[in-house]
Design a protein around this motif. Structure first.
Motif, PDB file in Angstrom:
ATOM      1  N   ASN A   1      36.761 -34.295  27.623  1.00 16.20           N
ATOM      2  CA  ASN A   1      35.582 -34.876  28.738  1.00 16.20           C
ATOM      3  C   ASN A   1      36.579 -34.731  29.929  1.00 16.20           C
ATOM      4  O   ASN A   1      35.944 -34.327  30.999  1.00 16.20           O
ATOM      5  CB  ASN A   1      35.431 -36.366  28.329  1.00 16.20           C
ATOM      6  CG  ASN A   1      34.486 -36.387  27.119  1.00 16.20           C
ATOM      7  OD1 ASN A   1      33.870 -35.446  27.004  1.00 16.20           O
ATOM      8  ND2 ASN A   1      34.370 -37.835  26.801  1.00 16.20           N
ATOM      9  N   ASP A   2      38.081 -35.057  29.887  1.00 13.24           N
ATOM     10  CA  ASP A   2      38.730 -34.965  31.198  1.00 13.24           C
ATOM     11  C   ASP A   2      38.549 -33.530  31.462  1.00 13.24           C
ATOM     12  O   ASP A   2      38.657 -32.868  32.746  1.00 13.24           O
ATOM     13  CB  ASP A   2      39.994 -35.509  30.919  1.00 13.24           C
ATOM     14  CG  ASP A   2      40.013 -36.769  30.855  1.00 13.24           C
ATOM     15  OD1 ASP A   2      39.252 -37.506  31.423  1.00 13.24           O
ATOM     16  OD2 ASP A   2      41.017 -37.470  30.150  1.00 13.24           O
ATOM     17  N   PHE A   3      38.806 -32.471  30.634  1.00 13.99           N
ATOM     18  CA  PHE A   3      38.870 -31.098  30.933  1.00 13.99           C
ATOM     19  C   PHE A   3      37.447 -30.772  31.561  1.00 13.99           C
ATOM     20  O   PHE A   3      37.358 -29.679  32.515  1.00 13.99           O
ATOM     21  CB  PHE A   3      39.127 -30.223  29.607  1.00 13.99           C
ATOM     22  CG  PHE A   3      38.849 -28.938  29.726  1.00 13.99           C
ATOM     23  CD1 PHE A   3      40.037 -27.981  30.255  1.00 13.99           C
ATOM     24  CD2 PHE A   3      37.625 -28.013  29.361  1.00 13.99           C
ATOM     25  CE1 PHE A   3      39.848 -26.604  30.442  1.00 13.99           C
ATOM     26  CE2 PHE A   3      37.590 -26.754  29.486  1.00 13.99           C
ATOM     27  CZ  PHE A   3      38.702 -25.932  30.141  1.00 13.99           C
TER      28      PHE A   3
ATOM     29  N   ARG B   1      36.745 -29.281  35.281  1.00 19.01           N
ATOM     30  CA  ARG B   1      36.159 -27.995  35.458  1.00 19.01           C
ATOM     31  C   ARG B   1      35.080 -28.011  36.352  1.00 19.01           C
ATOM     32  O   ARG B   1      34.453 -27.076  37.312  1.00 19.01           O
ATOM     33  CB  ARG B   1      35.496 -27.185  34.204  1.00 19.01           C
ATOM     34  CG  ARG B   1      36.925 -26.628  33.365  1.00 19.01           C
ATOM     35  CD  ARG B   1      37.026 -25.335  33.673  1.00 19.01           C
ATOM     36  NE  ARG B   1      36.172 -24.424  33.817  1.00 19.01           N
ATOM     37  CZ  ARG B   1      35.588 -23.556  32.677  1.00 19.01           C
ATOM     38  NH1 ARG B   1      36.197 -23.738  31.528  1.00 19.01           N
ATOM     39  NH2 ARG B   1      34.527 -23.052  33.187  1.00 19.01           N
ATOM     40  N   GLU B   2      34.152 -29.131  36.245  1.00 24.78           N
ATOM     41  CA  GLU B   2      33.069 -29.518  37.180  1.00 24.78           C
ATOM     42  C   GLU B   2      33.348 -29.576  38.367  1.00 24.78           C
ATOM     43  O   GLU B   2      32.805 -29.192  39.567  1.00 24.78           O
ATOM     44  CB  GLU B   2      32.250 -30.701  36.568  1.00 24.78           C
ATOM     45  CG  GLU B   2      31.007 -31.119  37.184  1.00 24.78           C
ATOM     46  CD  GLU B   2      31.173 -31.874  38.422  1.00 24.78           C
ATOM     47  OE1 GLU B   2      30.428 -31.774  39.415  1.00 24.78           O
ATOM     48  OE2 GLU B   2      32.034 -32.620  38.286  1.00 24.78           O
TER      49      GLU B   2
ATOM     50  N   PHE C   1      27.392 -36.234  28.672  1.00 26.02           N
ATOM     51  CA  PHE C   1      28.186 -35.545  27.765  1.00 26.02           C
ATOM     52  C   PHE C   1      27.338 -35.207  26.730  1.00 26.02           C
ATOM     53  O   PHE C   1      26.933 -36.302  26.014  1.00 26.02           O
ATOM     54  CB  PHE C   1      29.727 -36.153  27.494  1.00 26.02           C
ATOM     55  CG  PHE C   1      30.516 -36.223  28.636  1.00 26.02           C
ATOM     56  CD1 PHE C   1      31.353 -35.094  29.097  1.00 26.02           C
ATOM     57  CD2 PHE C   1      30.657 -37.437  29.443  1.00 26.02           C
ATOM     58  CE1 PHE C   1      32.234 -35.242  30.092  1.00 26.02           C
ATOM     59  CE2 PHE C   1      31.430 -37.283  30.701  1.00 26.02           C
ATOM     60  CZ  PHE C   1      32.304 -36.407  30.736  1.00 26.02           C
ATOM     61  N   LYS C   2      27.384 -34.243  25.912  1.00 26.90           N
ATOM     62  CA  LYS C   2      26.644 -34.028  24.784  1.00 26.90           C
ATOM     63  C   LYS C   2      27.239 -32.896  23.852  1.00 26.90           C
ATOM     64  O   LYS C   2      27.652 -31.815  24.382  1.00 26.90           O
ATOM     65  CB  LYS C   2      25.247 -33.636  25.253  1.00 26.90           C
ATOM     66  CG  LYS C   2      24.308 -33.729  23.988  1.00 26.90           C
ATOM     67  CD  LYS C   2      22.873 -33.291  24.428  1.00 26.90           C
ATOM     68  CE  LYS C   2      21.951 -33.081  23.176  1.00 26.90           C
ATOM     69  NZ  LYS C   2      20.469 -32.970  23.525  1.00 26.90           N
TER      70      LYS C   2
ATOM     71  N   TYR D   1      30.064 -26.770  20.538  1.00 25.89           N
ATOM     72  CA  TYR D   1      30.623 -27.159  21.763  1.00 25.89           C
ATOM     73  C   TYR D   1      30.402 -28.696  22.556  1.00 25.89           C
ATOM     74  O   TYR D   1      29.284 -29.053  21.928  1.00 25.89           O
ATOM     75  CB  TYR D   1      30.054 -26.219  22.838  1.00 25.89           C
ATOM     76  CG  TYR D   1      30.457 -24.497  22.846  1.00 25.89           C
ATOM     77  CD1 TYR D   1      31.378 -24.119  23.765  1.00 25.89           C
ATOM     78  CD2 TYR D   1      30.147 -23.658  21.760  1.00 25.89           C
ATOM     79  CE1 TYR D   1      31.893 -22.801  23.599  1.00 25.89           C
ATOM     80  CE2 TYR D   1      30.645 -22.727  21.805  1.00 25.89           C
ATOM     81  CZ  TYR D   1      31.546 -22.124  22.651  1.00 25.89           C
ATOM     82  OH  TYR D   1      31.975 -20.831  22.647  1.00 25.89           O
ATOM     83  N   ARG D   2      31.216 -28.886  23.399  1.00 21.54           N
ATOM     84  CA  ARG D   2      30.868 -30.248  24.041  1.00 21.54           C
ATOM     85  C   ARG D   2      30.516 -29.741  25.456  1.00 21.54           C
ATOM     86  O   ARG D   2      30.913 -28.836  26.116  1.00 21.54           O
ATOM     87  CB  ARG D   2      32.181 -30.910  24.513  1.00 21.54           C
ATOM     88  CG  ARG D   2      32.166 -32.032  25.176  1.00 21.54           C
ATOM     89  CD  ARG D   2      31.456 -33.051  24.557  1.00 21.54           C
ATOM     90  NE  ARG D   2      31.868 -33.633  23.117  1.00 21.54           N
ATOM     91  CZ  ARG D   2      32.606 -34.370  22.845  1.00 21.54           C
ATOM     92  NH1 ARG D   2      33.571 -34.962  23.936  1.00 21.54           N
ATOM     93  NH2 ARG D   2      33.177 -34.557  21.590  1.00 21.54           N
TER      94      ARG D   2
END
Length: 414
Positions: free
Chosen positions: A39-41, A45-46, A83-84, A99-100
């Motif tokens: 999630n941090d990654f 990236r976002e 997040f999904k 994938y996340r």
């Protein structure tokens, strides 16, 4: 199931449950750490993508298989990170992979951007698998080590208890030797041995008192019985008694004889059970059998019975000489007493076995006759077969009773 095996089994089950729960907790925490890292990654990236849009980099240049940016109309929900987990088709591998996905709407200037960032979970899943494998082996190895360690340690700790059991097993109540337990470093086992010593001393003391009482009672009873019997014999020879008085005197005399035999039988049983006939020698059973047959031949003829013997097979056995005579004597007397009019007796020796057979009705004798005071007829004392059974039991002689073709068969297997 042995106590050591039982405790080890419970220990193994408890350890397995503990390791299972611990494994789930570790797996859950590890997954949580990886999820947070992914999630941090995605957030990072976002933020990079947002910065690139702010720096007027064309949207088309920013789109790729792990990042999709679209310009959308006015949206109410902005800056809401979603997040999904999803599945994406990989053209290179020609397969679907996990994938996340991070989806968020950003307003940059007057324009709304729908930003979707993807992160493959293949490496994360491989990492979890590679970590779980050694963890599983470590847990299994630790479980096996704990179980084996517990077995080895417990076996050593329970050795004094096993020694105590062996000492008790080898102890004979009538023995003059005192029982001695090994000293241990375990307080509980020392307490157990102390209590056992006290109990055995008390039991041995009570046993000696009971044995002395039995011997004294048996001895003292014989004297008044002998006096009563002699007095009755004198009265029976008197010519002054009426028929009624003679009848009562004869009844007293018969009861006295019966009581004397019961006293003798019970005393004999008590001596056998107390180990009074422990000394044994190598005895020729066949010779003893021949002597007993000659001794009872007159009784056989008086009862109008026929006797057939086949005593060619020699049988040798370690037993007390008095006991083997009592055993064979009781079996021959039993065959005479429980026979029928003009009946027969057969005594046959074979390899390490003797068969005593006598004619008789099936209802006369059954297996319950081996218990004390169980009688097959009113004239029986109910002790003969009990004495036979007790002698066989204490000397490891197999006694078997069968009824075949009108014959009661008692087989002795040495």
């Amino acid at each position: 199931m042995k106590l050591l095996v039982k405790t080890s089994l419970y220990y193994a089950i408890a350890s397995l449950l503990f390791f299972t729960v611990a494994g789930f907790i570790i797996l859950f925490n590890f997954n949580d750490v990886i999820d947070n890292d992914i999630n941090d990654f995605l957030i990072n990236r976002e933020e990079i993508a947002t910065t690139q849009i702010v720096n007027d980099i064309p949207v088309a240049a920013l789109n790729n298989y792990e990042q999709i940016i679209k310009i959308v109309k006015n949206k109410k929900e902005i800056d809401n990170l979603i997040f999904k987990d999803t599945i994406v088709y990989d053209i290179i591998d020609d397969a679907f992979h996990s994938y996340r996905k991070l989806n968020v709407i950003r307003k940059i200037g007057p324009t709304f951007y729908d930003i979707t960032i993807f992160k493959s979970l293949i490496e994360s899943n491989l990492l979890i698998t590679e970590i779980l494998k050694p963890m599983l082996f470590v847990f299994l190895g630790l479980l096996i080590f704990l179980i084996l360690g517990n077995l080895i340690i417990s076996r050593g700790l329970w050795k004094p208890f096993k020694k105590t059991l062996i000492t008790l097993e080898n102890y004979e109540l009538g023995s003059t030797k005192s029982i001695e337990f090994s000293e241990t470093k375990t307080q509980e086992f020392n307490q157990l041995n102390t209590m056992l010593n006290s109990m055995i001393k008390k039991i041995h003391y009570d046993y000696l008192n009971l044995k002395e009482f039995t011997e004294n009672a048996a001895h003292e009873i014989q004297t008044p019985l002998a006096i009563i019997r002699n007095k009755c014999e004198i009265l029976l020879q008197s010519e002054k008694l009426s028929d009624n008085e003679l009848k009562h005197t004869k009844s007293i005399y018969n009861s006295c004889l019966r009581l004397s035999k019961i006293n003798h039988g019970l005393t004999l049983l008590a001596k056998i059970e107390s180990g009074a006939y422990d000394n044994s020698n190598k005895i020729n059973i066949t010779n003893v059998l021949k002597n007993q047959v000659e001794h009872y031949i007159e009784a056989v003829e008086l009862n109008q019975l026929s006797i057939k013997t086949e005593l060619k097979q020699q049988i040798h056995f370690n037993i007390n000489p008095d006991l083997i005579e009592i055993l064979i004597s009781n079996l021959i007397r039993n065959a005479i007493k429980h026979n029928i009019s003009n009946g027969s007796i057969q005594i046959i020796t074979s390899k390490n076995s003797i068969r005593f057979s006598n004619s008789g009705n099936k209802s006369q004798i059954d297996t319950n006759q081996f218990k004390r005071f169980n009688k097959s007829n009113k004239n029986s004392l109910g002790l003969g077969l009990s004495i036979i059974s007790k002698i066989c039991l204490l000397n490891n002689i197999q006694l078997k009773y069968t009824y075949e073709n009108g014959l009661h068969n008692f087989d002795l297997n040495f």
